[in-house]
Enzyme design. Structure first.
Site, PDB file in Angstrom:
ATOM      1  N   LYS A  22      -5.733  -5.739  -8.080  1.00 59.18           N
ATOM      2  CA  LYS A  22      -4.596  -6.195  -7.241  1.00 59.18           C
ATOM      3  C   LYS A  22      -4.926  -6.031  -5.761  1.00 59.18           C
ATOM      4  O   LYS A  22      -4.705  -6.941  -4.963  1.00 59.18           O
ATOM      5  CB  LYS A  22      -3.347  -5.372  -7.577  1.00 59.18           C
ATOM      6  CG  LYS A  22      -2.239  -5.513  -6.547  1.00 59.18           C
ATOM      7  CD  LYS A  22      -1.028  -4.674  -6.872  1.00 59.18           C
ATOM      8  CE  LYS A  22      -1.071  -3.252  -6.397  1.00 59.18           C
ATOM      9  NZ  LYS A  22      -0.685  -3.031  -4.990  1.00 59.18           N
ATOM     10  N   ASN A  23      -5.460  -4.865  -5.410  1.00 59.33           N
ATOM     11  CA  ASN A  23      -5.637  -4.578  -3.981  1.00 59.33           C
ATOM     12  C   ASN A  23      -6.819  -5.318  -3.358  1.00 59.33           C
ATOM     13  O   ASN A  23      -7.017  -5.263  -2.144  1.00 59.33           O
ATOM     14  CB  ASN A  23      -5.719  -3.066  -3.749  1.00 59.33           C
ATOM     15  CG  ASN A  23      -4.362  -2.405  -3.997  1.00 59.33           C
ATOM     16  OD1 ASN A  23      -3.346  -3.086  -4.063  1.00 59.33           O
ATOM     17  ND2 ASN A  23      -4.355  -1.095  -4.153  1.00 59.33           N
ATOM     18  N   CYS A 116       6.022  -0.434  -1.965  1.00 54.75           N
ATOM     19  CA  CYS A 116       6.467   0.815  -2.600  1.00 54.75           C
ATOM     20  C   CYS A 116       6.973   1.786  -1.539  1.00 54.75           C
ATOM     21  O   CYS A 116       6.405   1.874  -0.451  1.00 54.75           O
ATOM     22  CB  CYS A 116       5.307   1.463  -3.344  1.00 54.75           C
ATOM     23  SG  CYS A 116       4.963   0.718  -4.935  1.00 54.75           S
ATOM     24  N   ARG A 121       5.651   4.017   6.340  1.00 57.95           N
ATOM     25  CA  ARG A 121       4.386   3.264   6.291  1.00 57.95           C
ATOM     26  C   ARG A 121       4.302   2.416   7.555  1.00 57.95           C
ATOM     27  O   ARG A 121       4.494   1.199   7.518  1.00 57.95           O
ATOM     28  CB  ARG A 121       4.305   2.421   5.009  1.00 57.95           C
ATOM     29  CG  ARG A 121       4.246   3.281   3.762  1.00 57.95           C
ATOM     30  CD  ARG A 121       4.170   2.472   2.494  1.00 57.95           C
ATOM     31  NE  ARG A 121       2.839   1.932   2.240  1.00 57.95           N
ATOM     32  CZ  ARG A 121       2.535   1.230   1.154  1.00 57.95           C
ATOM     33  NH1 ARG A 121       3.444   0.991   0.246  1.00 57.95           N
ATOM     34  NH2 ARG A 121       1.305   0.768   0.985  1.00 57.95           N
ATOM     35  N   ILE A 123       2.912   0.365  10.946  1.00 56.81           N
ATOM     36  CA  ILE A 123       1.820  -0.607  11.125  1.00 56.81           C
ATOM     37  C   ILE A 123       1.277  -0.522  12.553  1.00 56.81           C
ATOM     38  O   ILE A 123       0.730  -1.483  13.085  1.00 56.81           O
ATOM     39  CB  ILE A 123       2.268  -2.056  10.767  1.00 56.81           C
ATOM     40  CG1 ILE A 123       3.534  -2.450  11.546  1.00 56.81           C
ATOM     41  CG2 ILE A 123       2.478  -2.232   9.289  1.00 56.81           C
ATOM     42  CD1 ILE A 123       3.801  -3.956  11.525  1.00 56.81           C
ATOM     43  N   ASP A 308      -3.785   6.534  -5.385  1.00 58.40           N
ATOM     44  CA  ASP A 308      -3.156   5.664  -6.386  1.00 58.40           C
ATOM     45  C   ASP A 308      -3.350   6.181  -7.815  1.00 58.40           C
ATOM     46  O   ASP A 308      -2.704   5.689  -8.744  1.00 58.40           O
ATOM     47  CB  ASP A 308      -3.719   4.233  -6.284  1.00 58.40           C
ATOM     48  CG  ASP A 308      -3.359   3.558  -4.969  1.00 58.40           C
ATOM     49  OD1 ASP A 308      -2.458   4.074  -4.269  1.00 58.40           O
ATOM     50  OD2 ASP A 308      -3.984   2.537  -4.637  1.00 58.40           O
ATOM     51  N   ARG A 400       4.472  -5.130 -10.662  1.00 61.16           N
ATOM     52  CA  ARG A 400       3.847  -5.531  -9.404  1.00 61.16           C
ATOM     53  C   ARG A 400       2.329  -5.329  -9.450  1.00 61.16           C
ATOM     54  O   ARG A 400       1.595  -5.976  -8.700  1.00 61.16           O
ATOM     55  CB  ARG A 400       4.421  -4.717  -8.235  1.00 61.16           C
ATOM     56  CG  ARG A 400       5.856  -5.089  -7.910  1.00 61.16           C
ATOM     57  CD  ARG A 400       6.312  -4.464  -6.616  1.00 61.16           C
ATOM     58  NE  ARG A 400       5.210  -4.423  -5.704  1.00 61.16           N
ATOM     59  CZ  ARG A 400       4.861  -3.367  -4.959  1.00 61.16           C
ATOM     60  NH1 ARG A 400       5.567  -2.272  -5.022  1.00 61.16           N
ATOM     61  NH2 ARG A 400       3.840  -3.423  -4.164  1.00 61.16           N
TER      62      ARG A 400
HETATM   63  C1  EPZ Z   1      -3.507   0.404   0.602  1.00 58.30           C
HETATM   64  O1  EPZ Z   1      -2.258   0.531   1.279  1.00 58.30           O
HETATM   65  C2  EPZ Z   1      -3.170   0.111  -0.843  1.00 58.30           C
HETATM   66  N1  EPZ Z   1      -2.398  -1.119  -0.919  1.00 58.30           N
HETATM   67  C3  EPZ Z   1      -2.391   1.258  -1.431  1.00 58.30           C
HETATM   68  O2  EPZ Z   1      -2.169   0.996  -2.804  1.00 58.30           O
HETATM   69  C4  EPZ Z   1      -3.217   2.531  -1.306  1.00 58.30           C
HETATM   70  O3  EPZ Z   1      -2.444   3.616  -1.770  1.00 58.30           O
HETATM   71  C5  EPZ Z   1      -3.606   2.759   0.146  1.00 58.30           C
HETATM   72  O4  EPZ Z   1      -4.281   1.592   0.671  1.00 58.30           O
HETATM   73  C6  EPZ Z   1      -4.518   3.951   0.328  1.00 58.30           C
HETATM   74  O5  EPZ Z   1      -5.670   3.799  -0.464  1.00 58.30           O
HETATM   75  C7  EPZ Z   1      -3.031  -2.269  -0.919  1.00 58.30           C
HETATM   76  O6  EPZ Z   1      -4.246  -2.377  -0.833  1.00 58.30           O
HETATM   77  C8  EPZ Z   1      -2.183  -3.477  -1.092  1.00 58.30           C
HETATM   78  P1  EPZ Z   1      -3.320   2.578   4.493  1.00 58.30           P
HETATM   79  P2  EPZ Z   1      -2.197   0.525   2.854  1.00 58.30           P
HETATM   80  O7  EPZ Z   1      -3.075   1.672   5.624  1.00 58.30           O
HETATM   81  O8  EPZ Z   1      -3.152  -0.458   3.389  1.00 58.30           O
HETATM   82  C9  EPZ Z   1      -0.871   5.450   7.472  1.00 58.30           C
HETATM   83  C10 EPZ Z   1      -0.919   0.780  -4.789  1.00 58.30           C
HETATM   84  O9  EPZ Z   1      -0.289   1.602  -5.494  1.00 58.30           O
HETATM   85  N2  EPZ Z   1      -0.873   4.331   8.430  1.00 58.30           N
HETATM   86  O10 EPZ Z   1      -4.714   3.026   4.220  1.00 58.30           O
HETATM   87  O11 EPZ Z   1      -0.771   0.419   3.214  1.00 58.30           O
HETATM   88  C11 EPZ Z   1       0.026   5.141   6.277  1.00 58.30           C
HETATM   89  O12 EPZ Z   1       1.384   5.382   6.577  1.00 58.30           O
HETATM   90  C12 EPZ Z   1      -0.811   0.826  -3.281  1.00 58.30           C
HETATM   91  O13 EPZ Z   1      -1.638  -0.109  -5.264  1.00 58.30           O
HETATM   92  C13 EPZ Z   1      -0.359   4.513   9.699  1.00 58.30           C
HETATM   93  O14 EPZ Z   1       0.102   5.602  10.047  1.00 58.30           O
HETATM   94  O15 EPZ Z   1      -2.711   1.995   3.151  1.00 58.30           O
HETATM   95  C14 EPZ Z   1      -0.527   6.052   5.227  1.00 58.30           C
HETATM   96  O16 EPZ Z   1      -0.013   7.337   5.401  1.00 58.30           O
HETATM   97  C15 EPZ Z   1       0.199   1.793  -2.775  1.00 58.30           C
HETATM   98  N3  EPZ Z   1      -0.371   3.450  10.585  1.00 58.30           N
HETATM   99  C16 EPZ Z   1      -2.022   6.056   5.532  1.00 58.30           C
HETATM  100  O17 EPZ Z   1      -2.144   5.608   6.899  1.00 58.30           O
HETATM  101  C17 EPZ Z   1      -0.868   2.242  10.249  1.00 58.30           C
HETATM  102  O18 EPZ Z   1      -0.861   1.325  11.096  1.00 58.30           O
HETATM  103  C18 EPZ Z   1      -2.849   5.153   4.623  1.00 58.30           C
HETATM  104  O19 EPZ Z   1      -2.385   3.842   4.705  1.00 58.30           O
HETATM  105  C19 EPZ Z   1      -1.406   2.063   8.948  1.00 58.30           C
HETATM  106  C20 EPZ Z   1      -1.389   3.117   8.054  1.00 58.30           C
END
Ligand code: EPZ
Length: 420
Positions: A22-23, A116, A121, A123, A308, A400
């Site tokens: 998925k990811n 989720c 979260r 950006i 995950d 999902r």
């Molecule tokens: C990806 O989410 C995955 N989703 C998540 O999988 C996975 O848990 C995560 O990476 C970590 O491996 C997809 O690929 C669609 P991050 P993402 O940006 O990109 C903080 C699942 O169950 N952060 O690496 O959202 C954020 O809040 C899902 O399949 C900021 O602070 O993860 C988090 O604490 C859930 N500012 C951490 O970084 C930002 O601008 C990691 O987030 C971006 C992120």
């Protein structure tokens, strides 16, 4: 609303073919906007999030159709640069369309994505990185309006303060058609990033260093369409392996990505399960009682233990001999499933980012609501290990990310039904 009715106590045994990731599939579908032409994306899982991505593509004028795990896209006539709030809310990954639309169309309008509920979260890293690439970004009335200052986004040196998966993807998607070189320091190293880069390279992009902390992208003027196969889903692998560890039994996963699943395999092996691997295959046997994992299990960016897989492994450790400890370092609120596991008899104490799991002799069936995607899968794993019947509702969370999860579990001999 649909729910799963699961009767536990049966050992699982058999072979299943893993779904595509998925990811990986979601950012690759976003990337299909970039080439001016047709792409065929194979091994794409049939999931509600993938259907959401298809709806976004079609809403932009990028034709997208789906059949037999293949997605066909044609971005020749892309006409819009705006994604509605409704579509943005459907999933977190909607945010990676920002980099792709900007790369191709030089402007876009999006809003805060859904997904989720795992705590805040933000950006901010996506936004600040794109600003460095010469994009003006302003927020008004909940909309995020992005415009490229000159003719194309500009290559830039970007140092991420955390290796965010989504921010790394957005930068890459914008940079492949930018003017000049982009360097991402402290980039996410997740295998799904390399899969996205593999797709983009097949479209003609110049990207080096993915899988490492420094990624270098040299922007091209144009990309072309391609045919690509999405990598297998390492988190679905961790899920079916954890279910088998919890319920007892023997499983062979075919079409697996072995090396990429290693950070999980090296931990589940410590429970006493027999694990072996072969060419695209993972075998696990769970014989006698599981042992607790002695060292604290810390979720970390790849190649650390994946956040995950935390919930699904927790279900197995709930019925292990001894005490295991998790430390969740990626998301603030990723223990919401523990209440449902406790209802099934698990002994779990949560204190901030720590969860302490004292293994119990057995779990019992209970009614539970899926809290999020992986949390919901952990409830199925616990229910398969439990005595009696459990009903799990709000299973749209599970749909999902898992392709026909009940068919896979039934193929292994598990007793699970989807009911209205
Ligand atoms: C990806 O989410 C995955 N989703 C998540 O999988 C996975 O848990 C995560 O990476 C970590 O491996 C997809 O690929 C669609 P991050 P993402 O940006 O990109 C903080 C699942 O169950 N952060 O690496 O959202 C954020 O809040 C899902 O399949 C900021 O602070 O993860 C988090 O604490 C859930 N500012 C951490 O970084 C930002 O601008 C990691 O987030 C971006 C992120």
């Amino acid at each position: 609303m649909q729910k799963f009715v699961v009767t536990g106590g049966r050992r699982l045994r058999g072979e299943i073919k893993l779904q595509g990731s998925k990811n990986s599939a979601l950012p690759i579908m976003a990337a299909a906007i970039l080439p001016e032409g047709q792409c065929l994306i194979k091994n794409c899982p049939e999931l509600t999030d993938v259907y959401s991505a298809a709806r976004i593509l079609n809403s932009l004028g990028c034709k997208c159709s789906f059949s037999d795990n293949q997605v066909f896209t044609d971005s020749a006539l892309i006409s819009s640069t705006e994604i509605s709030e409704e579509l943005m809310r459907e999933m977190r990954s909607s945010i990676v369309f920002m980099g792709a639309v900007l790369g191709r169309m030089k402007e876009c309008t999006v809003s805060i994505p859904g997904g989720c509920e795992l705590g805040p979260r933000p950006i901010d890293m996506h936004i600040s990185s794109l600003r460095k690439m010469g994009i003006d970004i302003r927020e008004t009335g909940g909309r995020i309006i992005c415009r490229t200052r000159s003719e194309r986004p500009k290559g830039a040196k970007i140092n991420l303060n955390f290796p965010s998966v989504g921010a790394t993807e957005n930068i890459i998607l914008c940079a492949v058609l930018a003017d000049g070189e982009t360097v991402i320091n402290n980039a996410a190293r997740e295998p799904e990033i390399s899969d996205l880069c593999g797709f983009l390279r097949k479209c003609g992009a110049d990207i080096k260093g993915d899988g490492e902390s420094r990624i270098i992208i040299n922007g091209k003027e144009k990309l072309h369409g391609c045919e690509y196969s999405v990598m297998p889903d390492r988190i679905a692998a961790a899920t079916y392996l954890s279910m088998t560890a919890a319920a007892g039994g023997e499983i062979i996963l075919k079409n697996a990505c072995v090396a990429e699943t290693e950070p999980f395999l090296s931990v589940i092996e410590q429970t006493g399960c027999t694990v072996s691997t072969g060419e695209r295959k993972i075998y696990l046997r769970s014989g006698a009682r599981l042992h607790a994992v002695r060292d604290r299990i810390r979720t970390m960016p790849y190649p650390g233990f994946p956040t995950d897989a935390q919930a699904v492994l927790m279900s197995a450790l709930s019925v292990a001999d001894g005490t295991s400890v998790f430390e969740e370092n990626i998301f603030d609120c990723r223990y919401r499933h523990t209440q449902a596991l406790a209802k099934m008899g698990a002994d779990i104490q949560v204190m901030g980012k720590i969860a302490v799991i004292k293994g119990v002799n057995r779990l019992h069936g209970a009614n539970a609501e899926a809290t999020d995607l992986r949390g919901g899968a952990s409830m199925i794993a616990a229910a398969l290990a439990a005595e009696g019947t459990s009903e799990i509702s709000r299973i749209y969370h599970i749909d999902r990310g898992y392709e026909k999860i009940e068919e896979a579990v039934r193929l292994l001999g598990g007793d699970i039904k989807r009911v209205q």
